[in-house]
Scaffold this active site. Sequence first.
Site, PDB file in Angstrom:
ATOM      1  N   GLU A   1     -15.049 -13.365  56.051  1.00 30.21           N
ATOM      2  CA  GLU A   1     -14.161 -12.216  56.166  1.00 30.21           C
ATOM      3  C   GLU A   1     -15.033 -11.134  56.779  1.00 30.21           C
ATOM      4  O   GLU A   1     -15.775 -10.450  56.085  1.00 30.21           O
ATOM      5  CB  GLU A   1     -13.630 -11.741  54.810  1.00 30.21           C
ATOM      6  CG  GLU A   1     -12.607 -10.632  54.976  1.00 30.21           C
ATOM      7  CD  GLU A   1     -12.802  -9.410  54.093  1.00 30.21           C
ATOM      8  OE1 GLU A   1     -11.922  -8.550  54.088  1.00 30.21           O
ATOM      9  OE2 GLU A   1     -13.836  -9.281  53.415  1.00 30.21           O
TER      10      GLU A   1
ATOM     11  N   ASP B   1     -16.433 -12.931  51.126  1.00 35.72           N
ATOM     12  CA  ASP B   1     -15.872 -11.589  51.093  1.00 35.72           C
ATOM     13  C   ASP B   1     -16.851 -10.595  51.718  1.00 35.72           C
ATOM     14  O   ASP B   1     -18.052 -10.632  51.431  1.00 35.72           O
ATOM     15  CB  ASP B   1     -15.623 -11.210  49.626  1.00 35.72           C
ATOM     16  CG  ASP B   1     -14.869  -9.911  49.482  1.00 35.72           C
ATOM     17  OD1 ASP B   1     -13.720  -9.853  49.940  1.00 35.72           O
ATOM     18  OD2 ASP B   1     -15.420  -8.959  48.899  1.00 35.72           O
TER      19      ASP B   1
HETATM   20  C1  GLC Z   1     -12.173  -7.785  50.799  1.00 33.54           C
HETATM   21  C2  GLC Z   1     -11.023  -8.328  50.001  1.00 33.54           C
HETATM   22  C3  GLC Z   1     -10.318  -7.178  49.364  1.00 33.54           C
HETATM   23  C4  GLC Z   1     -11.282  -6.468  48.457  1.00 33.54           C
HETATM   24  C5  GLC Z   1     -12.542  -6.048  49.207  1.00 33.54           C
HETATM   25  C6  GLC Z   1     -13.635  -5.635  48.283  1.00 33.54           C
HETATM   26  O1  GLC Z   1     -11.789  -7.007  51.860  1.00 33.54           O
HETATM   27  O2  GLC Z   1     -10.188  -9.093  50.822  1.00 33.54           O
HETATM   28  O3  GLC Z   1      -9.180  -7.585  48.659  1.00 33.54           O
HETATM   29  O4  GLC Z   1     -10.666  -5.328  47.924  1.00 33.54           O
HETATM   30  O5  GLC Z   1     -13.056  -7.107  49.962  1.00 33.54           O
HETATM   31  O6  GLC Z   1     -14.193  -6.758  47.651  1.00 33.54           O
END
Ligand code: GLC
Length: 547
Positions: A271, A212
């Site tokens: 991500e 994340d």
């Molecule tokens: C990422 C996740 C999202 C979350 C954010 C903060 O973007 O996909 O759902 O709110 O991180 O952790």
Amino acid sequence: MTELAVQPSAVATRWWRDAVIYQVYVRSFADGNGDGVGDLPGVRSRLPYLAGLGVDAVWLTPFYTSPMADFGYDVADYRDVDPIFGSLADARALIEDAHALGLRIIVDVVPNHTSDRHAWFAAALAGAQASPERDRYVFRDGRGEGGELPPNDWESVFGGPAWTRVEDGQWYLHLFAPEQPDLNWDNPEVHAEFDDVLRFWLDLGVDGFRIDVAHGMVKAPGLPDVGHPGHVEMIGVAEVPFFDQEGVHEIHRAWRRILDSYEGERIGVAEAWAPSAERLARYVRPDELHQAFNFHFLKAPWDAAAFRAVIEESLLTAALVGAPSTWVLSNHDVKRHVTRYGGGERGLRRARAAALLMLALPGSAYIYQGEELGLPEVLDLPEQYLRDPQRLRDPDSGRDGCRVPLPWTAAGEPPHGFAPPGTAESWLPVPPGWRDLSVEAQARDGASMLSLYRAALKMRREHPALGDGTLIWRDSPAGTLAFSRGESFSCVANLTSEWIEVEAGPGGLLLASSGPAVSGDVVRLAPDSVTWWAGDLGDAVSRAGDV
Ligand code: GLC
């Protein structure tokens, strides 16, 4: 970057290079105990469905102990399961069952921030200024005479300033909600803790991690101002001092060493939001992570030239570092693509086409739960259910509408098999009309979205030309795309609102079509449709005129 290039042949057999990975948003997938919230036993009971769908791996969104300020992306204990989702024993059983079915399990890890209820943050609040407890987070004095102004001008992704003031007057950084304080990755203790967390889950048998905010963690030295407002709009398109800093790559390299020290090719998926495809490719250099989500593809408008540009750029930049491209149409953070592509019949038609386009491309593909059912965004959830913290930024930016529980059964009332019989309500209401979109209803309809996904995934798995590899673009009329993948496969996309004709030539055999297609010497393709062909059509499509 070229010096880091690896020989594709040396890595061609690695499972993750062309894996289809199914994202389970645990809260909304299947509820095993009838409390209206999805959980690990629920996921476990539906693993045969996922194996039958034909995916290779399942990515589970965070199920760790959490006060759920951001539905699990605020972790209070990284080594335990929140009681609402089950127990560690459930996680273990789920991993075992998945493996027995030939499915790999990828779990989320959230390293940019913890929950404000994490023991470390409690200790930081209780600790003195400049104490080792505070040094695990990003505490600073404020600006202004009495320190009453935030330490810099950074804005939270969820809206408002990225700083919150604590009782003794200091401020702490939170790039997301105030309940998600950012960790200080200049502190070796933070590194050691996450190394250990990764090992904990690897020892339990997981096959990888979705990381994340993999572009977060490290901030520009001195935490400089951006200088103007509108930071959220800059993410993924411009340089910002809080994301995509050089130092994050050292962290990913260290994690890669941990992953590689385990058997069975465990993977890391970033991500990462980076300003360009080239910056994104840096996360998947051979000694860093294995994959990065390709949000540039997800963001492409319904336009052949735009798709071609983004596909070309993605393939090119991934190839520079020897990584596979990834393709994503939806996830738990964005409006579902049926709706993004126009909604209704048109949205569905396009979503069917997009599925065949995505699954024909070289690399790895992600499916967000429910996209195989063609679920739309739920735009009319009653106000009392809306709880996504992102709504602080702007009420319309809420992500609740893509997180509505899945419909499984065709009979009866909502929540349509999401929960055991007798469960009155799910945490977000399932629309009554979704009975017709349920797995049960679609499984018996050969023309359904689910049947299309099943057939396409089966073909993708069996066809030697699909998955990892390259593509060759073929000439085709404006508004269409045509490419071949070796001599035995071609894909033709008609993204226009008109029918087009394709001269298939001798040997051109239609394998699959997302919409109506009329065969013969000349094949007619419906508007917004994608077709798969046996054989290399060459430039045949260019010889056909619009009709
Ligand atoms: C990422 C996740 C999202 C979350 C954010 C903060 O973007 O996909 O759902 O709110 O991180 O952790």
